[in-house]
Motif scaffolding. Structure first.
Motif, PDB file in Angstrom:
ATOM      1  N   ASP A 145     -10.014   3.061 -10.807  1.00 50.97           N
ATOM      2  CA  ASP A 145      -9.711   3.697  -9.528  1.00 50.97           C
ATOM      3  C   ASP A 145     -10.935   4.401  -8.973  1.00 50.97           C
ATOM      4  O   ASP A 145     -11.606   5.151  -9.689  1.00 50.97           O
ATOM      5  N   ILE A 150      -7.808  -1.185   5.474  1.00 51.11           N
ATOM      6  CA  ILE A 150      -7.313  -0.988   4.114  1.00 51.11           C
ATOM      7  C   ILE A 150      -7.106  -2.335   3.438  1.00 51.11           C
ATOM      8  O   ILE A 150      -7.198  -3.379   4.076  1.00 51.11           O
ATOM      9  N   GLN A 151      -6.840  -2.277   2.127  1.00 50.09           N
ATOM     10  CA  GLN A 151      -6.572  -3.481   1.342  1.00 50.09           C
ATOM     11  C   GLN A 151      -5.248  -3.310   0.607  1.00 50.09           C
ATOM     12  O   GLN A 151      -4.786  -2.181   0.405  1.00 50.09           O
ATOM     13  N   ARG A 199      -8.697   3.220  -4.399  1.00 51.61           N
ATOM     14  CA  ARG A 199      -8.695   1.756  -4.468  1.00 51.61           C
ATOM     15  C   ARG A 199      -9.134   1.332  -5.867  1.00 51.61           C
ATOM     16  O   ARG A 199     -10.063   1.891  -6.433  1.00 51.61           O
ATOM     17  N   VAL A 207      -8.736   7.642   0.225  1.00 52.99           N
ATOM     18  CA  VAL A 207      -8.230   6.337  -0.173  1.00 52.99           C
ATOM     19  C   VAL A 207      -8.599   6.137  -1.640  1.00 52.99           C
ATOM     20  O   VAL A 207      -9.745   6.336  -2.032  1.00 52.99           O
ATOM     21  N   ASP A 210      -3.987  -0.228  -1.876  1.00 53.83           N
ATOM     22  CA  ASP A 210      -4.625   1.057  -1.583  1.00 53.83           C
ATOM     23  C   ASP A 210      -3.596   2.174  -1.602  1.00 53.83           C
ATOM     24  O   ASP A 210      -2.443   1.991  -1.217  1.00 53.83           O
ATOM     25  N   PHE A 230       0.867  -1.179   0.000  1.00 48.47           N
ATOM     26  CA  PHE A 230       0.000   0.000   0.000  1.00 48.47           C
ATOM     27  C   PHE A 230       0.902   1.226   0.000  1.00 48.47           C
ATOM     28  O   PHE A 230       2.110   1.129   0.243  1.00 48.47           O
TER      29      PHE A 230
END
Length: 179
Positions: A155, A166-167, A149, A147, A170, A106
Motif C-alpha cells: 500500500d 483513480i484506479q 493504492r 489515496v 483505490d 473503489f
C-alpha cells in the motif's frame, strides 16, 4: 502561550503533510487479484470465457494451469497467454484477447455523505468518486485528499486533487477541515 498555539495548529493538520502527490497522468491498468477478465482464445472455444484472478494473481485456462497475470497490463496478459499456448505446443500462432469484465471496486471514507464501496468505471476522477459517494459533507477538506493504492503488492499513500484519475481498488479518504 505561543507553544500552546503551535500545538493547536499542529492538531488541526489534515494528515496530508509529507505525502507524495499522486500524478494525474493516466497509465495502463495493471491486473491484480480479484479482477474478472473476458478472455478469448481463437481456435480453443473452451478457453473463451470469464475468469477471475485468484488471491495470487493467477488464472487457470484450459490446457494452461496457474498462469500468472497479476502485475501485467491487459496487452501483456494477452502476450503471456499466447506464449503459454505457443510454448506448450498447442497453437502455432495464437490470437488472444483480454478485456476487463468487472474491475475491483473503489472505496471512499471520511467526510462524504455516503462512505462505502462503489463500482469502478473507466476514467473516474477523485471528484466523480466523491459524487458517487453523495458529495462532500460541510466539514470536508475539499482541496486535497488521501489515496491509498496497492503498488507492487504494498500500500502506498499519496495526496491528490479532484482532477486526478483513480484506479480500481483505490481507497480514497476525505479529511475534515478545521477552519
Amino acid at each position: 502561550m505561543p507553544l500552546i498555539f503551535c500545538g493547536l495548529l499542529a492538531a488541526c493538520s489534515s494528515g496530508l503533510d509529507g505525502l507524495p502527490p499522486l500524478s494525474s497522468a493516466s497509465s495502463d491498468y495493471v491486473l491484480q487479484p480479484g479482477d474478472k477478465l473476458e478472455i478469448g482464445v481463437q481456435s480453443i472455444t473452451d478457453a473463451t470465457g470469464t475468469y477471475e484472478l485468484d488471491g495470487n494473481g493467477k488464472v487457470s485456462l484450459p490446457l494452461l494451469q496457474d498462469l500468472q497475470l497479476g502485475g501485467l497490463t491487459l496487452r501483456a496478459a494477452e502476450r503471456a497467454i499466447a506464449d503459454g499456448y505457443r510454448e506448450g505446443g498447442m497453437l502455432n500462432n495464437p490470437v488472444v484477447t483480454v478485456q476487463p469484465a468487472e474491475l475491483r471496486p473503489f472505496y471512499v471514507i471520511g467526510e462524504v455523505n455516503r462512505p462505502g464501496e462503489y463500482p469502478y468505471r473507466q476514467g473516474m476522477t477523485i471528484l466523480s468518486a466523491v459524487a458517487a459517494a453523495g458529495g462532500y459533507t460541510y466539514r470536508a477538506h475539499e482541496r486535497e485528499v488521501e489515496v491509498v493504492r496497492s503498488v507492487d503488492g504494498r500500500d502506498v499513500r499519496m495526496r491528490a486533487g479532484e482532477d486526478v484519475t483513480i484506479q480500481p481498488g483505490d481507497r480514497i479518504r476525505i479529511y475534515e477541515r478545521w477552519f
